[in-house]
Design a protein around this motif. Structure first.
Motif, PDB file in Angstrom:
ATOM      1  N   VAL A  82     -37.248  21.289   8.140  1.00  0.00           N
ATOM      2  CA  VAL A  82     -36.360  20.323   7.357  1.00  0.00           C
ATOM      3  C   VAL A  82     -36.548  18.805   7.569  1.00  0.00           C
ATOM      4  O   VAL A  82     -37.133  18.405   8.320  1.00  0.00           O
ATOM      5  N   ALA A  83     -36.358  18.263   6.407  1.00  0.00           N
ATOM      6  CA  ALA A  83     -36.798  16.990   6.240  1.00  0.00           C
ATOM      7  C   ALA A  83     -35.577  15.806   6.216  1.00  0.00           C
ATOM      8  O   ALA A  83     -34.560  16.434   5.627  1.00  0.00           O
ATOM      9  N   LYS A  84     -35.685  14.590   6.313  1.00  0.00           N
ATOM     10  CA  LYS A  84     -34.552  13.629   6.132  1.00  0.00           C
ATOM     11  C   LYS A  84     -35.228  12.396   5.992  1.00  0.00           C
ATOM     12  O   LYS A  84     -36.249  11.920   6.565  1.00  0.00           O
ATOM     13  N   ASP A  85     -34.554  11.751   4.960  1.00  0.00           N
ATOM     14  CA  ASP A  85     -34.792  10.230   4.683  1.00  0.00           C
ATOM     15  C   ASP A  85     -34.198   9.364   5.648  1.00  0.00           C
ATOM     16  O   ASP A  85     -33.014   9.373   5.969  1.00  0.00           O
ATOM     17  N   LEU A  86     -35.099   8.522   6.444  1.00  0.00           N
ATOM     18  CA  LEU A  86     -34.765   8.028   7.594  1.00  0.00           C
ATOM     19  C   LEU A  86     -34.295   6.425   7.404  1.00  0.00           C
ATOM     20  O   LEU A  86     -34.104   5.550   8.118  1.00  0.00           O
ATOM     21  N   GLY A  87     -34.427   5.994   5.923  1.00  0.00           N
ATOM     22  CA  GLY A  87     -34.101   4.800   5.552  1.00  0.00           C
ATOM     23  C   GLY A  87     -35.047   4.118   5.007  1.00  0.00           C
ATOM     24  O   GLY A  87     -36.292   4.424   5.052  1.00  0.00           O
ATOM     25  N   SER A  88     -34.719   2.738   4.418  1.00  0.00           N
ATOM     26  CA  SER A  88     -35.781   1.862   4.023  1.00  0.00           C
ATOM     27  C   SER A  88     -37.044   1.581   5.074  1.00  0.00           C
ATOM     28  O   SER A  88     -36.639   1.386   6.015  1.00  0.00           O
ATOM     29  N   ALA A  89     -38.304   1.490   4.342  1.00  0.00           N
ATOM     30  CA  ALA A  89     -39.371   1.377   5.123  1.00  0.00           C
ATOM     31  C   ALA A  89     -39.435  -0.388   5.304  1.00  0.00           C
ATOM     32  O   ALA A  89     -40.541  -0.620   6.188  1.00  0.00           O
ATOM     33  N   THR A  90     -38.701  -1.020   4.605  1.00  0.00           N
ATOM     34  CA  THR A  90     -38.986  -2.568   4.608  1.00  0.00           C
ATOM     35  C   THR A  90     -37.630  -2.959   4.620  1.00  0.00           C
ATOM     36  O   THR A  90     -36.491  -2.458   4.458  1.00  0.00           O
ATOM     37  N   ASN A  91     -37.494  -4.232   4.953  1.00  0.00           N
ATOM     38  CA  ASN A  91     -36.380  -4.959   4.986  1.00  0.00           C
ATOM     39  C   ASN A  91     -36.523  -6.327   4.325  1.00  0.00           C
ATOM     40  O   ASN A  91     -37.280  -7.137   4.852  1.00  0.00           O
ATOM     41  N   PRO A  92     -36.031  -6.687   3.328  1.00  0.00           N
ATOM     42  CA  PRO A  92     -34.951  -5.988   2.498  1.00  0.00           C
ATOM     43  C   PRO A  92     -35.881  -4.597   1.885  1.00  0.00           C
ATOM     44  O   PRO A  92     -36.932  -4.694   1.800  1.00  0.00           O
ATOM     45  N   PRO A  93     -34.915  -3.733   1.422  1.00  0.00           N
ATOM     46  CA  PRO A  93     -35.845  -2.515   0.695  1.00  0.00           C
ATOM     47  C   PRO A  93     -36.415  -2.844  -0.483  1.00  0.00           C
ATOM     48  O   PRO A  93     -36.449  -3.862  -1.221  1.00  0.00           O
ATOM     49  N   THR A  94     -37.606  -2.053  -0.720  1.00  0.00           N
ATOM     50  CA  THR A  94     -38.623  -2.096  -1.682  1.00  0.00           C
ATOM     51  C   THR A  94     -38.547  -1.402  -3.040  1.00  0.00           C
ATOM     52  O   THR A  94     -38.328   0.042  -2.480  1.00  0.00           O
ATOM     53  N   PHE A  95     -38.080  -1.878  -4.197  1.00  0.00           N
ATOM     54  CA  PHE A  95     -37.768  -0.875  -5.175  1.00  0.00           C
ATOM     55  C   PHE A  95     -38.964  -1.248  -6.198  1.00  0.00           C
ATOM     56  O   PHE A  95     -39.283  -2.468  -6.405  1.00  0.00           O
ATOM     57  N   ARG A  96     -39.414  -0.123  -7.074  1.00  0.00           N
ATOM     58  CA  ARG A  96     -40.461  -0.218  -7.810  1.00  0.00           C
ATOM     59  C   ARG A  96     -40.180   0.767  -9.030  1.00  0.00           C
ATOM     60  O   ARG A  96     -39.755   1.804  -8.754  1.00  0.00           O
ATOM     61  N   SER A  97     -40.408   0.321 -10.254  1.00  0.00           N
ATOM     62  CA  SER A  97     -40.343   1.126 -11.425  1.00  0.00           C
ATOM     63  C   SER A  97     -41.500   1.478 -11.896  1.00  0.00           C
ATOM     64  O   SER A  97     -42.458   0.839 -11.898  1.00  0.00           O
ATOM     65  N   ILE A  98     -41.866   2.899 -11.418  1.00  0.00           N
ATOM     66  CA  ILE A  98     -43.224   3.322 -11.612  1.00  0.00           C
ATOM     67  C   ILE A  98     -43.447   4.542 -12.530  1.00  0.00           C
ATOM     68  O   ILE A  98     -42.575   5.505 -12.819  1.00  0.00           O
ATOM     69  N   PRO A  99     -44.303   4.457 -13.568  1.00  0.00           N
ATOM     70  CA  PRO A  99     -44.632   5.326 -14.589  1.00  0.00           C
ATOM     71  C   PRO A  99     -44.690   6.872 -14.031  1.00  0.00           C
ATOM     72  O   PRO A  99     -45.530   6.855 -13.174  1.00  0.00           O
ATOM     73  N   ILE A 100     -44.401   7.780 -14.719  1.00  0.00           N
ATOM     74  CA  ILE A 100     -44.530   9.159 -14.391  1.00  0.00           C
ATOM     75  C   ILE A 100     -45.343   9.825 -15.471  1.00  0.00           C
ATOM     76  O   ILE A 100     -46.417  10.499 -15.224  1.00  0.00           O
ATOM     77  N   LEU A 101     -45.020   9.533 -16.552  1.00  0.00           N
ATOM     78  CA  LEU A 101     -45.922  10.171 -17.878  1.00  0.00           C
ATOM     79  C   LEU A 101     -46.096   8.673 -18.811  1.00  0.00           C
ATOM     80  O   LEU A 101     -45.338   8.080 -18.831  1.00  0.00           O
ATOM     81  N   PRO A 102     -47.232   8.634 -19.312  1.00  0.00           N
ATOM     82  CA  PRO A 102     -47.537   7.396 -20.117  1.00  0.00           C
ATOM     83  C   PRO A 102     -47.075   7.414 -21.392  1.00  0.00           C
ATOM     84  O   PRO A 102     -46.542   8.476 -22.158  1.00  0.00           O
ATOM     85  N   ASN A 103     -46.826   6.153 -22.121  1.00  0.00           N
ATOM     86  CA  ASN A 103     -46.746   6.077 -23.493  1.00  0.00           C
ATOM     87  C   ASN A 103     -47.371   7.169 -24.315  1.00  0.00           C
ATOM     88  O   ASN A 103     -48.589   7.194 -24.213  1.00  0.00           O
ATOM     89  N   GLY A 104     -46.825   7.681 -25.397  1.00  0.00           N
ATOM     90  CA  GLY A 104     -47.324   8.566 -26.228  1.00  0.00           C
ATOM     91  C   GLY A 104     -47.437  10.094 -25.655  1.00  0.00           C
ATOM     92  O   GLY A 104     -47.969  10.781 -26.718  1.00  0.00           O
ATOM     93  N   THR A 105     -46.541  10.326 -24.724  1.00  0.00           N
ATOM     94  CA  THR A 105     -46.717  11.850 -24.233  1.00  0.00           C
ATOM     95  C   THR A 105     -45.759  12.618 -25.083  1.00  0.00           C
ATOM     96  O   THR A 105     -44.546  12.189 -25.311  1.00  0.00           O
ATOM     97  N   ALA A 106     -46.185  13.838 -25.551  1.00  0.00           N
ATOM     98  CA  ALA A 106     -45.226  14.405 -26.558  1.00  0.00           C
ATOM     99  C   ALA A 106     -44.442  15.540 -25.742  1.00  0.00           C
ATOM    100  O   ALA A 106     -43.434  15.942 -26.586  1.00  0.00           O
ATOM    101  N   SER A 107     -44.649  15.909 -24.481  1.00  0.00           N
ATOM    102  CA  SER A 107     -43.943  16.763 -23.890  1.00  0.00           C
ATOM    103  C   SER A 107     -43.869  16.550 -22.417  1.00  0.00           C
ATOM    104  O   SER A 107     -44.878  16.128 -21.785  1.00  0.00           O
ATOM    105  N   ASP A 108     -42.686  16.925 -21.880  1.00  0.00           N
ATOM    106  CA  ASP A 108     -42.323  16.952 -20.460  1.00  0.00           C
ATOM    107  C   ASP A 108     -42.854  18.288 -19.761  1.00  0.00           C
ATOM    108  O   ASP A 108     -42.278  18.291 -18.586  1.00  0.00           O
ATOM    109  N   ILE A 109     -43.384  19.209 -20.296  1.00  0.00           N
ATOM    110  CA  ILE A 109     -43.531  20.247 -19.779  1.00  0.00           C
ATOM    111  C   ILE A 109     -44.717  20.064 -18.485  1.00  0.00           C
ATOM    112  O   ILE A 109     -44.416  20.790 -17.525  1.00  0.00           O
TER     113      ILE A 109
END
Length: 271
Positions: A139-166
């Motif tokens: 079993v897994a557990k989030d142990l908390g932020s790896a940095t202080n202060p926490p590091t947030f990033r908006s990261i692409p998952i699919l590029p612009n122009g993708t027709a389907s999320d399949i």
């Protein structure tokens, strides 16, 4: 002489009786023994692996060729649950401030926090009765932020122009770190075949509660694997909005198979 012998015999008998009564009184009460153990229950063992991973706090799909947004002035909490039989570990990753993300023209994007994760083994623990086995070895557990202060990033998952999320990826790599595995893509849990042939449309995730997405997740560290689930909540309802321009048709499913957030498959223009 006979009287003395008789008295001596009586005295001896009395001494024997007194000794017997004394020895019986001196026997301590036997402590009640513990009941015999006759079962097992899945319990938590020791940590077997630890690592640093991008951890989803928000996941968002946009329709092609439309757009989507996660609203302003909303803070988010992602609750992670990993279970093995009756054993359950929960942990959270949250935004400390209001965050907004946008996706356009088929993009998928996520807001991630860089966190430490740990994986623990599971083991059977003796109990009085019953059998409650482990359903997975780790079993897994989030142990908390790896940095202080926490590091947030908006990261692409699919590029612009993708027709389907399949075929949406279930893991990203960014700035030297992988993410944990997640499921935000199009599923067989079809919500609607939707067309905007007459007019554009705005769809909002509107729930009686603030739950915005429930989906499966997984953590793999040094060959140790565990699967669980994520529940993303916002501080208000109607936090996610999708804009569908006029003249197109989509299949819309629940993202990750459970939603209530959406995933899209573009089918073409209205005829």
């Amino acid at each position: 002489m006979k009287i003395k012998i008789h008295n001596i015999r009586l005295l001896r008998i009395a001494v024997i009786i007194i000794a017997m009564l004394t020895s019986i009184h001196a026997i301590p009460a036997v402590a009640s023994s513990s009941p015999a153990l006759g079962g097992y229950e899945c319990g938590l063992g020791s940590m077997v692996a630890e690592g640093v991973y991008w951890t989803p706090v928000i996941l968002l799909n946009s329709p092609y060729p439309g757009s989507a947004s996660a609203a302003q002035s909303v803070s988010y909490t992602a609750t992670y649950t990993f279970s093995s039989g009756p054993l359950t570990l929960t942990s959270q990753a949250s935004t400390t401030l209001s965050q907004t993300i946008y996706a356009n023209n088929g993009e998928a994007i996520g807001l991630f926090r860089l966190d430490k994760w740990g994986i623990y083994n599971t083991k059977l623990i003796p109990i009085i009765a019953g059998y409650y086995p482990c359903s997975q070895p780790y079993v897994a557990k989030d142990l908390g932020s790896a940095t202080n202060p926490p590091t947030f990033r908006s990261i692409p998952i699919l590029p612009n122009g993708t027709a389907s999320d399949i075929n949406e990826p279930n893991q990203i790599y960014y700035n030297g770190y992988y993410s944990i595995q997640f499921n935000n893509g199009f599923s067989n849990n079809l919500l609607a075949n939707y067309g905007t042939c007459a007019s554009p449309a705005i769809l909002a995730v509107s729930q009686s509660s603030s739950t915005l997405l429930i989906a499966g997740v997984g953590v793999s560290i040094n060959g140790y694997d565990s699967s669980g689930s994520i529940e993303i909540q916002g501080s208000t309802t109607n936090s996610w909005t999708y804009y569908l321009p006029q003249g197109y048709i989509w299949d819309i499913s629940y993202a990750g198979g459970q939603g209530p957030a959406y995933a899209f498959e573009y089918l073409g223009q209205c005829q």
